[in-house]
Design an enzyme around this catalytic site. Structure first.
Site, short mmCIF file in Angstrom:
data_model
loop_
_atom_site.label_atom_id
_atom_site.label_comp_id
_atom_site.label_asym_id
_atom_site.label_seq_id
_atom_site.Cartn_x
_atom_site.Cartn_y
_atom_site.Cartn_z
N ARG A 1 52.90 49.48 -101.53
CA ARG A 1 52.35 50.58 -102.33
C ARG A 1 51.76 51.70 -101.45
O ARG A 1 51.72 52.85 -101.84
CB ARG A 1 51.32 50.07 -103.35
CG ARG A 1 51.94 49.10 -104.35
CD ARG A 1 51.14 48.92 -105.60
NE ARG A 1 51.52 47.68 -106.25
CZ ARG A 1 52.58 47.53 -107.06
NH1 ARG A 1 53.35 48.54 -107.35
NH2 ARG A 1 52.85 46.35 -107.59
N ARG B 1 43.43 48.06 -99.10
CA ARG B 1 43.98 49.33 -99.60
C ARG B 1 42.97 50.47 -99.59
O ARG B 1 43.36 51.63 -99.50
CB ARG B 1 44.53 49.16 -101.02
CG ARG B 1 45.86 48.49 -101.02
CD ARG B 1 46.55 48.54 -102.37
NE ARG B 1 47.85 47.90 -102.22
CZ ARG B 1 48.48 47.23 -103.17
NH1 ARG B 1 47.94 47.12 -104.37
NH2 ARG B 1 49.66 46.70 -102.94
N SER C 1 55.05 41.61 -112.96
CA SER C 1 54.17 40.57 -113.52
C SER C 1 54.91 39.74 -114.56
O SER C 1 54.82 38.51 -114.57
CB SER C 1 52.95 41.22 -114.18
OG SER C 1 52.16 41.84 -113.22
N ASP D 1 46.63 48.36 -109.28
CA ASP D 1 47.65 48.61 -108.24
C ASP D 1 47.96 50.10 -108.08
O ASP D 1 48.77 50.48 -107.22
CB ASP D 1 48.94 47.85 -108.58
CG ASP D 1 48.75 46.34 -108.48
OD1 ASP D 1 47.87 45.91 -107.69
OD2 ASP D 1 49.45 45.61 -109.18
N GLY E 1 51.79 37.62 -103.31
CA GLY E 1 50.49 37.02 -103.62
C GLY E 1 50.40 36.52 -105.05
O GLY E 1 49.87 35.44 -105.31
N ARG F 1 56.31 35.59 -114.40
CA ARG F 1 55.92 34.63 -115.44
C ARG F 1 57.14 34.11 -116.21
O ARG F 1 57.16 32.96 -116.65
CB ARG F 1 54.90 35.28 -116.37
CG ARG F 1 53.53 35.47 -115.66
CD ARG F 1 52.73 36.56 -116.33
NE ARG F 1 51.35 36.65 -115.87
CZ ARG F 1 50.95 37.34 -114.79
NH1 ARG F 1 51.83 37.98 -114.01
NH2 ARG F 1 49.66 37.39 -114.47
C1 S3P Z 1 48.82 40.74 -111.00
C2 S3P Z 1 47.46 40.88 -111.01
C3 S3P Z 1 46.73 41.82 -110.13
C4 S3P Z 1 47.68 42.82 -109.45
C5 S3P Z 1 48.93 42.17 -108.97
C6 S3P Z 1 49.69 41.54 -110.13
C7 S3P Z 1 49.43 39.77 -111.94
O1 S3P Z 1 46.03 41.09 -109.15
O2 S3P Z 1 47.03 43.46 -108.38
O3 S3P Z 1 49.78 43.11 -108.36
O4 S3P Z 1 50.66 39.84 -112.18
O5 S3P Z 1 48.69 38.93 -112.48
P1 S3P Z 1 44.52 40.56 -109.43
O6 S3P Z 1 44.58 39.65 -110.57
O7 S3P Z 1 44.10 39.83 -108.19
O8 S3P Z 1 43.71 41.79 -109.68
#
Ligand code: S3P
Length: 431
Positions: free
Chosen positions: A385, A336, A8, A305, A79, A12
């Site tokens: 995962r 999942r 994450s 996660d 995603g 960013r």
């Molecule tokens: C993430 C937010 C989560 C998480 C993803 C990483 C992020 O998703 O499942 O692996 O870095 O903001 P959601 O915001 O859809 O819950």
């Protein structure tokens, strides 16, 4: 041992570095496939990203100055990257096109397109707001105040990043807190971010848009979502005693550790220290006798996660573990909830699944569990995962375990197999 840098924060760091003026130096960046997808998207908007020794250097374009990318941006399996970049670039008066792999093509994007449309973005998507998607921002985006229907750091982040190129105040209202890396890092890059709590306890996060951002020095700590796999491996494998160094301890990310400790796990949090605005620690984990617990719905965002690997720990615990309020698992890299339930069944674990819950009845010692035949193979559905969780499962199951694919593990955990082998796990590819 160490695990790769936090995914994450790595996404960013590249995005904000690519947008800031001047240079950003990142050490400890996670170099897996998902992050490489972010790097190539950010390059397509005009930023320069290169590796210098162990560090990554990003020369940004300056806030408001992203260029129109030439081709379609392909995010592969990533995603988070795609959803955040949709916010970052979607509000620009230019065309940006998005696509991804078979798993990403199935995932819902309406949760990002809804607020962007409110900001004035034209969005064309496949049925049900799915990929491929084409975005074109207005000449000037409208600032909005947005309360999303789901607790999601991705949605929050997309709206705040869209707010960067929008005049005035853009606000996200978050009834249940989700990971806060975007707001912390935006502040670190110099954006005016204001956070207040209302009477109901909801967080209101506001950004005053079109602000200058300045390049930063960033050190990325180890990813707690990756550490989850060796943690559970050590807990369920008799005689284990491991220390995982330098793990991010942001309270919005430590729900799994709290849950495992409630289950009786011996996890010592050592050398807790502050590093670049985040807490990090070394985690000493020893094999433990686990007991089933109920995991409340409010905890879900802080371990969203980690449910697949929690289900693995629960498989070897005494009694029942009930996980509540986890409907969001149905729209991750795979469904999942369904994938975990069928993987547990294939391996002989008693479980039941509801619309938004999963209950697992454990078998301490793992007797009778695992891949009894060559057909008892876990379907991973392109989900890293699920693959890692059910490889870890095999360590404590009497008959080991078999997963149908492990190639996508590198999207989030490069070197997973080698690292587990170094700890003594016997994992091999059967062709
Ligand atoms: C993430 C937010 C989560 C998480 C993803 C990483 C992020 O998703 O499942 O692996 O870095 O903001 P959601 O915001 O859809 O819950």
């Amino acid at each position: 041992m160490r695990v790769p840098g936090d995914k994450s924060i790595s996404h960013r760091a590249l995005m904000l570095g690519g947008l800031a003026s001047g240079s950003t130096r990142i050490s400890g960046l996670f170099e897996g496939q998902d992050i490489l997808s972010t790097a190539s998207a950010i390059r397509a908007f005009g930023a320069n990203i290169r590796k210098n020794g162990e560090d990554w250097i990003v020369e940004g374009v300056g806030n408001g100055c992203l260029l129109e990318p030439e081709g379609v941006l392909d995010f592969g399996n990533a995603g988070t990257s795609m959803r955040l970049v949709m916010g970052l670039a979607g509000v620009y008066d230019m065309e940006t096109r998005f696509t991804g792999d078979a798993s990403l093509l199935k995932r819902p994007m309406g949760r990002i397109l809804d607020p962007l449309r409110q900001m004035g973005v034209q969005a064309q998507a496949e049925g049900g707001d799915r990929l491929p998607i084409r975005l074109h921002g207005p000449r000037t985006a409208n600032p909005i105040s947005y309360r999303g229907p789901v607790a999601s750091a991705q949605v929050k982040s997309a709206v705040l990043l869209a707010g960067l190129n929008t005049p005035g105040i853009t606000t996200v209202i978050e009834p249940t807190p989700s990971r806060d890396h975007t707001e912390r890092m935006l502040r670190g890059f110099g954006a005016p971010i204001d956070i207040t709590l209302d009477k109901q306890g909801a967080r209101h996060i506001s950004i005053d848009g079109q602000c200058p951002l300045k390049g930063q020095e960033i050190t990325v700590p180890g990813d707690p979502s990756s550490a989850a796999f060796p943690i559970v491996a050590a807990l369920i494998t008799h005689g284990s005693d491991i220390t995982i160094e330098n793990i991010l301890m942001n309270p919005a990310r430590t729900g799994l550790i709290a849950t495992l400790q409630e289950m009786g796990a011996v996890i010592d949090i050592e050398n807790l220290r502050s590093q670049g605005g985040e807490n990090v620690a070394d985690l000493r984990v020893r094999s433990s006798d686990l007991k089933g617990v109920t995991v409340p719905a409010e905890r879900a965002p802080s371990m969203i996660d980690e449910y697949p690997v929690l289900a693995v720990a629960a498989s070897f615990a005494e009694g029942e573990t009930l996980m509540q309020g986890i409907e969001e698992l149905r729209v991750k890299e795979s469904d999942r909830l369904a994938a975990v339930a069928s993987a547990l069944e294939v391996n002989g674990v008693n479980c039941s699944e509801g619309r938004d819950w999963l209950s697992v009845r454990g078998h301490p010692g793992g007797k009778g569990l695992g891949a009894m035949t060559k057909d008892a193979r876990v379907a991973t559905h392109l989900d890293h995962r699920i693959a890692m969780s059910f490889l870890v499962f095999g360590l404590a199951a009497e008959h080991g375990s078999l997963v149908d694919d492990a190639s996508m593990i590198s999207t989030s955990f490069t070197g997973f197999m080698k690292l587990m082998a170094d700890l003594g796990a016997n994992m091999e590819t059967a062709i």
